[in-house]
Design a protein around this motif. Structure first.
Motif, PDB file in Angstrom:
ATOM      1  N   UNK A  64       0.621  -1.200   0.542  1.00 39.26           N
ATOM      2  CA  UNK A  64       0.006  -0.354  -0.023  1.00 39.26           C
ATOM      3  C   UNK A  64       1.470   1.335   0.425  1.00 39.26           C
ATOM      4  N   UNK A  65       0.960   2.059  -0.781  1.00 36.36           N
ATOM      5  CA  UNK A  65       1.280   2.881  -0.920  1.00 36.36           C
ATOM      6  C   UNK A  65       1.523   4.524   0.470  1.00 36.36           C
ATOM      7  N   UNK A  68       2.537   1.860   3.378  1.00 34.82           N
ATOM      8  CA  UNK A  68       3.632   0.920   3.391  1.00 34.82           C
ATOM      9  C   UNK A  68       3.396  -0.412   3.696  1.00 34.82           C
ATOM     10  N   UNK A  69       2.167  -0.689   4.183  1.00 35.46           N
ATOM     11  CA  UNK A  69       1.963  -1.817   4.511  1.00 35.46           C
ATOM     12  C   UNK A  69       1.744  -2.605   3.450  1.00 35.46           C
ATOM     13  N   UNK A  70       2.263  -4.079   3.941  1.00 37.09           N
ATOM     14  CA  UNK A  70       1.440  -4.897   2.853  1.00 37.09           C
ATOM     15  C   UNK A  70       0.005  -6.031   3.106  1.00 37.09           C
ATOM     16  N   UNK A  71      -1.082  -5.401   1.850  1.00 36.58           N
ATOM     17  CA  UNK A  71      -2.028  -5.415   2.302  1.00 36.58           C
ATOM     18  C   UNK A  71      -2.842  -7.369   1.444  1.00 36.58           C
ATOM     19  N   UNK A  72      -3.355  -8.551   1.719  1.00 29.61           N
ATOM     20  CA  UNK A  72      -3.899  -9.253   0.858  1.00 29.61           C
ATOM     21  C   UNK A  72      -5.230  -8.525   0.087  1.00 29.61           C
ATOM     22  N   UNK A  98       2.975 -11.891  -4.492  1.00 29.07           N
ATOM     23  CA  UNK A  98       2.989 -11.110  -3.966  1.00 29.07           C
ATOM     24  C   UNK A  98       4.620  -9.932  -4.057  1.00 29.07           C
ATOM     25  N   UNK A  99       4.074  -8.796  -3.661  1.00 26.62           N
ATOM     26  CA  UNK A  99       4.711  -7.678  -3.998  1.00 26.62           C
ATOM     27  C   UNK A  99       5.822  -8.070  -2.946  1.00 26.62           C
TER      28      UNK A  99
END
Length: 218
Positions: A64-65, A68-72, A98-99
């Motif tokens: 998430x820009x 900065x978190x990784x979201x499912x 995954x990114x």
């Protein structure tokens, strides 16, 4: 690297079922390193034709820009499954994993794993099976049918020559589909079914009809 639960397909001929189980794996490779992660997918059960899109829902993580978190994120992909594919065949979706870093996503790789069949065994492009033949048919001729994995009933003529228990027959072109065209062969082993019991009269009749062992041809 190995998939934990790859796509399972009992891919014996042209119309069967593809079973997509719980996980696949994602890999991202650059000049310095390789990154793999697991993606959850749902169970799927669909007909398997010469080329069939299998809808698979995957959950991947994107950066998430703002936070900065990784979201499912859930996404539905179509996996083109082809009849005759061998175990270990890989289907890669570039950039659908995954990114790893913002804007850089791993690849999603599905791996085909063949499930065993109850009556047929695959060896390369060929199929092997056993077929029961009644004793009277084995001795006098006739025909039996082979229930094929694609639902067809394959007629199998039995000649007038007696069928020996454990004897085999090759049926050309009734094996696995081959991706470059054509099909493998079907190998049949005969199991002669003997009666469970005979009356005294039946035994006496058989002794009159059948030759003794010393008179059998060699």
């Amino acid at each position: 690297m190995a998939a934990t639960d790859p796509i399972l397909v009992p891919a014996l001929t042209t119309v069967l079922h593809a079973y997509v189980k719980h996980t696949a794996y994602m890999c991202s490779t650059n000049a310095r390193n390789t990154h793999c992660s697991t993606v959850m997918i749902n169970n799927t059960n669909v007909p398997l034709c010469p080329s069939l899109p299998v809808a698979v829902q995957v959950t991947r993580h994107v950066m998430d820009a703002a936070s900065g978190k990784s979201l499912p994120v859930k996404e539905v992909l179509e996996v083109q499954v082809r009849a005759g594919w061998k175990e270990g065949t890989r289907i890669t979706f570039a950039g659908k994993g995954d990114e790893v870093t913002p804007g850089t996503a791993a690849d999603l790789v599905f791996v085909i794993k063949q499930q065993p069949h109850t009556r047929f065994e695959r060896k390369g492009n060929d199929l092997h099976t056993r077929v029961k033949v009644p004793l009277v048919t084995a001795l006098t001729g006739g025909s039996v049918s082979v229930a094929m994995p694609d639902g067809r009933s394959l007629p199998l003529p039995i000649s007038s020559l007696p069928v020996q228990p454990g004897s085999t027959r090759l049926v050309v072109g009734e094996g696995m589909p081959i991706s470059k065209g054509g099909k493998g062969d079907l190998h049949i082993t005969f199991d002669v079914v003997f009666p469970k019991q005979l009356s005294s009269q039946q035994k006496a009749q058989l002794r009159q009809i059948l030759p003794v062992a010393s008179a059998w041809p060699t």
